[in-house]
Design a protein around this motif. Structure first.
Motif, PDB file in Angstrom:
ATOM      1  N   HIS A  79     -35.365   3.687 -46.608  1.00  0.00           N
ATOM      2  CA  HIS A  79     -35.911   3.955 -45.282  1.00  0.00           C
ATOM      3  C   HIS A  79     -34.960   3.572 -44.147  1.00  0.00           C
ATOM      4  CE1 HIS A  79     -39.765   4.740 -47.246  1.00  0.00           C
ATOM      5  NE2 HIS A  79     -39.644   3.577 -47.879  1.00  0.00           N
ATOM      6  N   ARG A  80     -33.923   2.829 -44.444  1.00  0.00           N
ATOM      7  CA  ARG A  80     -32.946   2.393 -43.440  1.00  0.00           C
ATOM      8  C   ARG A  80     -33.621   1.648 -42.291  1.00  0.00           C
ATOM      9  NH1 ARG A  80     -28.082   2.453 -45.351  1.00  0.00           N
ATOM     10  NH2 ARG A  80     -27.140   2.920 -43.325  1.00  0.00           N
ATOM     11  N   ASP A  81     -34.676   0.951 -42.592  1.00  0.00           N
ATOM     12  CA  ASP A  81     -35.375   0.133 -41.604  1.00  0.00           C
ATOM     13  C   ASP A  81     -34.878  -1.306 -41.787  1.00  0.00           C
ATOM     14  OD1 ASP A  81     -37.036  -1.111 -39.843  1.00  0.00           O
ATOM     15  OD2 ASP A  81     -38.892  -0.198 -40.594  1.00  0.00           O
ATOM     16  N   PHE A  82     -33.784  -1.617 -41.120  1.00  0.00           N
ATOM     17  CA  PHE A  82     -33.106  -2.894 -41.365  1.00  0.00           C
ATOM     18  C   PHE A  82     -33.891  -4.086 -40.829  1.00  0.00           C
ATOM     19  CE2 PHE A  82     -29.694   0.357 -40.651  1.00  0.00           C
ATOM     20  CZ  PHE A  82     -29.434   0.572 -41.990  1.00  0.00           C
ATOM     21  N   ALA A  83     -34.515  -3.911 -39.675  1.00  0.00           N
ATOM     22  CA  ALA A  83     -35.286  -5.024 -39.110  1.00  0.00           C
ATOM     23  C   ALA A  83     -36.449  -5.396 -40.026  1.00  0.00           C
ATOM     24  CB  ALA A  83     -35.794  -4.643 -37.721  1.00  0.00           C
ATOM     25  N   ALA A  84     -37.146  -4.399 -40.549  1.00  0.00           N
ATOM     26  CA  ALA A  84     -38.252  -4.684 -41.466  1.00  0.00           C
ATOM     27  C   ALA A  84     -37.735  -5.304 -42.760  1.00  0.00           C
ATOM     28  CB  ALA A  84     -39.025  -3.393 -41.756  1.00  0.00           C
ATOM     29  N   ALA A  85     -36.565  -4.888 -43.213  1.00  0.00           N
ATOM     30  CA  ALA A  85     -35.987  -5.479 -44.424  1.00  0.00           C
ATOM     31  C   ALA A  85     -35.692  -6.964 -44.215  1.00  0.00           C
ATOM     32  CB  ALA A  85     -34.711  -4.732 -44.804  1.00  0.00           C
ATOM     33  N   CYS A 133     -31.394 -13.172 -49.940  1.00  0.00           N
ATOM     34  CA  CYS A 133     -30.333 -13.446 -48.962  1.00  0.00           C
ATOM     35  C   CYS A 133     -29.283 -12.345 -48.954  1.00  0.00           C
ATOM     36  CB  CYS A 133     -29.695 -14.806 -49.255  1.00  0.00           C
ATOM     37  SG  CYS A 133     -30.746 -16.220 -48.869  1.00  0.00           S
ATOM     38  N   VAL A 134     -28.965 -11.811 -50.123  1.00  0.00           N
ATOM     39  CA  VAL A 134     -27.995 -10.724 -50.197  1.00  0.00           C
ATOM     40  C   VAL A 134     -28.497  -9.502 -49.436  1.00  0.00           C
ATOM     41  CG1 VAL A 134     -26.912  -9.066 -51.756  1.00  0.00           C
ATOM     42  CG2 VAL A 134     -26.905 -11.495 -52.324  1.00  0.00           C
ATOM     43  N   VAL A 135     -29.755  -9.134 -49.663  1.00  0.00           N
ATOM     44  CA  VAL A 135     -30.329  -7.995 -48.951  1.00  0.00           C
ATOM     45  C   VAL A 135     -30.392  -8.275 -47.447  1.00  0.00           C
ATOM     46  CG1 VAL A 135     -32.381  -6.562 -48.671  1.00  0.00           C
ATOM     47  CG2 VAL A 135     -31.633  -7.229 -50.960  1.00  0.00           C
ATOM     48  N   GLY A 136     -30.770  -9.508 -47.097  1.00  0.00           N
ATOM     49  CA  GLY A 136     -30.841  -9.868 -45.678  1.00  0.00           C
ATOM     50  C   GLY A 136     -29.482  -9.803 -45.000  1.00  0.00           C
ATOM     51  N   ILE A 137     -28.435 -10.254 -45.682  1.00  0.00           N
ATOM     52  CA  ILE A 137     -27.079 -10.183 -45.122  1.00  0.00           C
ATOM     53  C   ILE A 137     -26.678  -8.740 -44.860  1.00  0.00           C
ATOM     54  CG2 ILE A 137     -24.640 -10.575 -45.650  1.00  0.00           C
ATOM     55  CD1 ILE A 137     -25.490 -13.111 -47.128  1.00  0.00           C
ATOM     56  N   GLN A 138     -26.936  -7.885 -45.811  1.00  0.00           N
ATOM     57  CA  GLN A 138     -26.590  -6.472 -45.638  1.00  0.00           C
ATOM     58  C   GLN A 138     -27.375  -5.843 -44.489  1.00  0.00           C
ATOM     59  OE1 GLN A 138     -27.309  -4.807 -49.502  1.00  0.00           O
ATOM     60  NE2 GLN A 138     -25.450  -5.677 -50.407  1.00  0.00           N
ATOM     61  N   GLU A 142     -38.432  -6.457 -53.578  1.00  0.00           N
ATOM     62  CA  GLU A 142     -38.459  -5.027 -53.874  1.00  0.00           C
ATOM     63  C   GLU A 142     -38.751  -4.212 -52.617  1.00  0.00           C
ATOM     64  OE1 GLU A 142     -40.722  -1.943 -56.965  1.00  0.00           O
ATOM     65  OE2 GLU A 142     -41.144  -4.098 -56.998  1.00  0.00           O
ATOM     66  N   GLU A 143     -39.687  -4.702 -51.796  1.00  0.00           N
ATOM     67  CA  GLU A 143     -39.978  -4.005 -50.542  1.00  0.00           C
ATOM     68  C   GLU A 143     -38.761  -4.006 -49.619  1.00  0.00           C
ATOM     69  OE1 GLU A 143     -43.434  -5.464 -48.618  1.00  0.00           O
ATOM     70  OE2 GLU A 143     -44.674  -5.476 -50.437  1.00  0.00           O
ATOM     71  N   ALA A 144     -38.081  -5.149 -49.529  1.00  0.00           N
ATOM     72  CA  ALA A 144     -36.912  -5.245 -48.655  1.00  0.00           C
ATOM     73  C   ALA A 144     -35.801  -4.309 -49.106  1.00  0.00           C
ATOM     74  CB  ALA A 144     -36.416  -6.689 -48.621  1.00  0.00           C
ATOM     75  N   ALA A 145     -35.588  -4.223 -50.406  1.00  0.00           N
ATOM     76  CA  ALA A 145     -34.555  -3.325 -50.931  1.00  0.00           C
ATOM     77  C   ALA A 145     -34.880  -1.867 -50.622  1.00  0.00           C
ATOM     78  CB  ALA A 145     -34.393  -3.544 -52.427  1.00  0.00           C
ATOM     79  N   ASP A 146     -36.150  -1.476 -50.752  1.00  0.00           N
ATOM     80  CA  ASP A 146     -36.548  -0.106 -50.422  1.00  0.00           C
ATOM     81  C   ASP A 146     -36.351   0.182 -48.932  1.00  0.00           C
ATOM     82  OD1 ASP A 146     -37.193   0.392 -53.033  1.00  0.00           O
ATOM     83  OD2 ASP A 146     -39.341  -0.051 -52.786  1.00  0.00           O
ATOM     84  N   LEU A 147     -36.713  -0.786 -48.092  1.00  0.00           N
ATOM     85  CA  LEU A 147     -36.542  -0.591 -46.652  1.00  0.00           C
ATOM     86  C   LEU A 147     -35.063  -0.491 -46.270  1.00  0.00           C
ATOM     87  CD1 LEU A 147     -39.228  -3.129 -45.387  1.00  0.00           C
ATOM     88  CD2 LEU A 147     -39.313  -0.639 -45.139  1.00  0.00           C
TER      89      LEU A 147
END
Length: 292
Positions: A29-35, A67-72, A20-25
């Motif tokens: 927030h468009r903080d891809f590295a933190a995601a 993994c899906v969120v990480g790929i994006q 959930e945190e990764a999806a919000d980032l």
């Protein structure tokens, strides 16, 4: 919806919170590295999925979503070259990749014009007997054909894959084989056009080189004639006159000190003598020496 994660195992619940945190980032927030960091932490908490031991369905779903969120997020940072290796570190074997993850990888590397990256992974996944029982198998087979095998010209491998798939009925097989045949025809047509263009380019290059070679040969011929004419003219000059002119020039330039006052009358006479010698050597008509 908020109470559903409470029924999950503690590990899956922790990973779901990171998801959930990764999806919000990623989205807000468009903080891809933190995601990506959150996704890695969630996948690490779930442990490696080697396929040798059963994985709870809830954990498998959360891991796939991470993994899906990480790929994006990696794609947004233009780190698409790391995507496949990043995913495989959590699944080890290409055959164990979830259908959604495999689909995203195929589409991503097709979009960046690098379909060869997914060639071995896609073929291994499609040939696995366990994956053939998945409802997503047919869609992934078509996706792999259209975005990996056919763009790379792997027509024979594509035909073997279609013919060996028992899940396809005769109509579906004929549809896929027809698409493969059409792609092969277009590939051959492009190859012919490319060969014709290369032949035209080679012909133009040969013509240009031939013209340049002819011009160079003409210039060299003219230069040889000029040198031959000059050498013939020099050879006709009397030897004694050439020697006299050389000796006088040596006296003026090397042996005589023009700064000395006593040398001025001698310099004048020497210059006059040098002029007479020069006229006698290089004038085509013999002239009588000038009297002082």
């Amino acid at each position: 919806m908020r109470s559903e994660p409470l029924t999950w195992p503690p590990v899956a619940a922790q990973a779901a919170s990171l998801l959930e945190e990764a999806a919000d980032l990623l989205v807000l927030h468009r903080d891809f590295a933190a995601a990506v960091e959150r996704c890695e932490a969630g996948c690490d908490s779930l442990g490696p999925g080697s396929g040798t031991s059963p994985v709870p369905e809830s954990s498998a779903e959360v891991k796939c979503s991470l993994c899906v969120v990480g790929i994006q997020a990696l794609a947004e940072m233009n780190r698409w070259r790391e995507v496949l290796s990043w995913v495989l570190q959590y699944y080890q074997l290409p055959e164990r990749l979830p259908p959604k993850v495999l689909e995203l990888c195929i589409l991503l590397y097709s979009k960046v014009k690098e379909p060869q990256v997914m060639l071995e992974v896609g073929s291994s996944w499609l040939r696995d007997q366990t994956n053939r029982g998945l409802p997503e198998y047919g869609g992934l087979l078509e996706l792999c054909l259209l975005h990996v095998l056919l763009p790379l010209g792997r027509f024979k491998e594509a035909e073997e894959l279609v013919r060996s798939c028992d899940l396809l009925d005769s109509e579906q097989q004929q549809t896929f084989l027809g698409a493969i045949c059409e792609s092969r025809r277009q590939w051959a047509q492009r190859e012919e056009m490319h060969s014709a263009a290369e032949e035209q380019e080679d012909t133009a290059t040969e013509t240009l080189l031939g013209a340049l070679s002819q011009k160079l040969l003409t210039v060299l011929t003219l230069l040889r004639r000029a040198l031959r004419s000059m050498s013939s003219h020099l050879c006709l000059l009397p030897y004694k006159k050439m020697l006299l002119a050389t000796f006088l020039l040596y006296l003026v330039v090397v042996r005589l000190d023009p700064a000395s006052p006593t040398s001025l009358p001698f310099i004048y006479k020497l210059v006059q003598l040098f002029r007479q010698a020069w006229a006698a050597v290089f004038s085509p008509v013999h002239r009588s020496p000038v009297k002082d």
